[in-house]
Design a protein around this motif. Structure first.
Motif, PDB file in Angstrom:
ATOM      1  N   ASP A  87       6.506   0.587  -0.775  1.00  0.00           N
ATOM      2  CA  ASP A  87       7.317   1.674  -0.410  1.00  0.00           C
ATOM      3  C   ASP A  87       6.520   2.865  -0.635  1.00  0.00           C
ATOM      4  N   GLY A  88       6.294   3.580   0.175  1.00  0.00           N
ATOM      5  CA  GLY A  88       5.400   4.814   0.181  1.00  0.00           C
ATOM      6  C   GLY A  88       6.346   6.047  -0.392  1.00  0.00           C
TER       7      GLY A  88
ATOM      8  N   CYS B 255       8.843   5.727  -2.805  1.00  0.00           N
ATOM      9  CA  CYS B 255       9.457   5.296  -3.976  1.00  0.00           C
ATOM     10  C   CYS B 255       8.225   5.798  -5.165  1.00  0.00           C
ATOM     11  N   VAL B 256       8.792   6.447  -5.991  1.00  0.00           N
ATOM     12  CA  VAL B 256       8.021   7.098  -7.110  1.00  0.00           C
ATOM     13  C   VAL B 256       7.308   5.854  -7.880  1.00  0.00           C
ATOM     14  N   LEU B 257       8.129   4.922  -8.356  1.00  0.00           N
ATOM     15  CA  LEU B 257       7.787   3.931  -9.099  1.00  0.00           C
ATOM     16  C   LEU B 257       6.794   3.194  -8.240  1.00  0.00           C
ATOM     17  N   CYS B 258       6.817   2.862  -6.971  1.00  0.00           N
ATOM     18  CA  CYS B 258       5.741   2.283  -6.130  1.00  0.00           C
ATOM     19  C   CYS B 258       4.546   2.850  -6.021  1.00  0.00           C
ATOM     20  N   ALA B 259       4.770   4.280  -5.844  1.00  0.00           N
ATOM     21  CA  ALA B 259       3.472   5.351  -6.056  1.00  0.00           C
ATOM     22  C   ALA B 259       2.667   5.193  -7.249  1.00  0.00           C
ATOM     23  N   HIS B 260       3.441   5.202  -8.292  1.00  0.00           N
ATOM     24  CA  HIS B 260       2.506   4.916  -9.473  1.00  0.00           C
ATOM     25  C   HIS B 260       2.147   3.705  -9.577  1.00  0.00           C
ATOM     26  N   SER B 261       2.560   2.479  -9.147  1.00  0.00           N
ATOM     27  CA  SER B 261       1.892   1.226  -8.856  1.00  0.00           C
ATOM     28  C   SER B 261       0.836   1.229  -8.345  1.00  0.00           C
ATOM     29  N   PHE B 262       0.899   2.016  -7.038  1.00  0.00           N
ATOM     30  CA  PHE B 262      -0.236   2.146  -6.055  1.00  0.00           C
ATOM     31  C   PHE B 262      -1.208   2.765  -6.637  1.00  0.00           C
ATOM     32  N   ARG B 263      -1.166   4.011  -7.513  1.00  0.00           N
ATOM     33  CA  ARG B 263      -2.110   4.482  -8.156  1.00  0.00           C
ATOM     34  C   ARG B 263      -2.907   3.806  -9.419  1.00  0.00           C
ATOM     35  N   PHE B 264      -1.946   2.949 -10.069  1.00  0.00           N
ATOM     36  CA  PHE B 264      -2.552   2.029 -11.014  1.00  0.00           C
ATOM     37  C   PHE B 264      -3.559   1.212 -10.312  1.00  0.00           C
TER      38      PHE B 264
ATOM     39  N   PHE C 273      -4.210  -1.475   1.607  1.00  0.00           N
ATOM     40  CA  PHE C 273      -3.087  -0.851   1.420  1.00  0.00           C
ATOM     41  C   PHE C 273      -2.043  -0.647   2.561  1.00  0.00           C
ATOM     42  N   VAL C 274      -0.910  -0.761   2.901  1.00  0.00           N
ATOM     43  CA  VAL C 274      -0.366  -0.442   3.980  1.00  0.00           C
ATOM     44  C   VAL C 274       1.107  -0.090   3.292  1.00  0.00           C
ATOM     45  N   THR C 275       1.625   1.325   3.870  1.00  0.00           N
ATOM     46  CA  THR C 275       3.008   1.569   3.471  1.00  0.00           C
ATOM     47  C   THR C 275       3.928   0.847   4.088  1.00  0.00           C
ATOM     48  N   ALA C 276       5.106   0.476   3.543  1.00  0.00           N
ATOM     49  CA  ALA C 276       6.311  -0.190   4.108  1.00  0.00           C
ATOM     50  C   ALA C 276       6.772   0.759   5.430  1.00  0.00           C
ATOM     51  N   GLN C 277       6.737   1.989   5.466  1.00  0.00           N
ATOM     52  CA  GLN C 277       7.016   2.767   6.297  1.00  0.00           C
ATOM     53  C   GLN C 277       6.346   3.026   7.754  1.00  0.00           C
ATOM     54  N   SER C 278       5.231   2.408   7.503  1.00  0.00           N
ATOM     55  CA  SER C 278       3.965   2.554   8.566  1.00  0.00           C
ATOM     56  C   SER C 278       4.385   1.641   9.779  1.00  0.00           C
ATOM     57  N   PRO C 279       3.918   1.880  11.067  1.00  0.00           N
ATOM     58  CA  PRO C 279       4.053   0.859  11.762  1.00  0.00           C
ATOM     59  C   PRO C 279       3.589  -0.594  11.483  1.00  0.00           C
ATOM     60  N   LEU C 280       2.650  -0.732  10.787  1.00  0.00           N
ATOM     61  CA  LEU C 280       2.202  -2.045  10.499  1.00  0.00           C
ATOM     62  C   LEU C 280       3.058  -2.491   9.348  1.00  0.00           C
TER      63      LEU C 280
ATOM     64  N   ALA D 212      -9.044   5.804   3.332  1.00  0.00           N
ATOM     65  CA  ALA D 212     -10.009   4.778   3.861  1.00  0.00           C
ATOM     66  C   ALA D 212      -9.477   3.235   3.263  1.00  0.00           C
ATOM     67  N   ARG D 213      -8.923   3.257   2.414  1.00  0.00           N
ATOM     68  CA  ARG D 213      -8.402   1.834   1.878  1.00  0.00           C
ATOM     69  C   ARG D 213      -7.235   1.309   2.630  1.00  0.00           C
ATOM     70  N   PHE D 214      -6.543   2.191   3.447  1.00  0.00           N
ATOM     71  CA  PHE D 214      -5.396   1.707   4.168  1.00  0.00           C
ATOM     72  C   PHE D 214      -5.803   0.931   5.374  1.00  0.00           C
ATOM     73  N   LEU D 215      -5.104  -0.109   5.600  1.00  0.00           N
ATOM     74  CA  LEU D 215      -5.648  -0.759   7.057  1.00  0.00           C
ATOM     75  C   LEU D 215      -5.083   0.323   8.440  1.00  0.00           C
ATOM     76  N   PRO D 216      -5.668   0.144   9.496  1.00  0.00           N
ATOM     77  CA  PRO D 216      -5.315   0.704  10.601  1.00  0.00           C
ATOM     78  C   PRO D 216      -3.626   0.510  11.023  1.00  0.00           C
ATOM     79  N   GLY D 217      -3.107   1.630  11.189  1.00  0.00           N
ATOM     80  CA  GLY D 217      -1.590   1.592  11.172  1.00  0.00           C
ATOM     81  C   GLY D 217      -1.009   1.281  10.146  1.00  0.00           C
ATOM     82  N   GLY D 218      -1.344   1.466   8.817  1.00  0.00           N
ATOM     83  CA  GLY D 218      -0.912   1.067   7.573  1.00  0.00           C
ATOM     84  C   GLY D 218      -0.698   2.500   6.898  1.00  0.00           C
ATOM     85  N   TRP D 219      -0.720   3.647   7.577  1.00  0.00           N
ATOM     86  CA  TRP D 219      -0.191   4.868   6.834  1.00  0.00           C
ATOM     87  C   TRP D 219       0.724   5.393   7.696  1.00  0.00           C
ATOM     88  N   GLY D 220       1.800   5.997   6.987  1.00  0.00           N
ATOM     89  CA  GLY D 220       2.721   6.777   8.042  1.00  0.00           C
ATOM     90  C   GLY D 220       4.288   6.928   7.505  1.00  0.00           C
TER      91      GLY D 220
END
Length: 147
Positions: free
Chosen positions: A20-21, A23-32, A44-51, A139-147
């Motif tokens: 979940d892009g 969510c503050v907790l999820c963003a901290h986990s992502f950075r970890f 990585f892929v955000t849940a909100q992205s098309p992918l 660059a670490r995100f899959l195509p369509g995995g950001w947004g």
């Protein structure tokens, strides 16, 4: 949980974290994970992205609440505490031993995960939108995995 073969083929073989892009907790986990994945194995892929939306829908999960992070490894989709354990195994190093949480019975571990997931916005906060990563992180995100 298994993704349909066509979607799994599009995602490819690299381990993927869907989170979940907003969510503050999820963003901290992502950075970890970014910091400790020294071999840069995770994608990585955000849940909100098309992918992300497509992955959640294919698994029959809500495309609005994102109450679990997903980790896809070797064609298998892990959710809740199993997802955390899978991600820790991928980043390896000293963090690998913490993946033992995956050995806990789901009837014990997943309700705790779900309690935090249901309350994560109230307890940790919510970003108004997904973060904006620099080019190296993007660059670490899959195509369509950001947004």
């Amino acid at each position: 949980m298994q993704l349909p073969a066509t979607l799994s083929d599009r995602i490819g073989p690299a381990p993927v974290v869907v989170f979940d892009g907003e969510c503050v907790l999820c963003a901290h986990s992502f950075r970890f994970l970014l910091k400790h994945d020294r071999e840069r194995r995770l994608r990585f892929v955000t849940a909100q992205s098309p992918l992300g939306q497509e992955i959640y829908a294919a698994l029959g999960l809500s495309t609005e609440s994102y109450e679990t992070t997903l980790v896809l490894v070797a064609g298998e989709c892990h959710a809740k505490t199993r997802a955390v354990a899978a991600a820790l195994r991928v980043i390896g190093g000293g963090w690998r031993w913490l993946s033992c949480i995956g050995w806990l019975p789901r009837w014990l571990a997943d309700p705790v995960y779900s309690l935090v997931a249901r309350n994560r916005y109230r307890w940790f906060g919510r970003h108004d939108s997904c973060m904006i990563p620099d080019a190296d992180v993007r660059a670490r995100f899959l195509p369509g995995g950001w947004g």
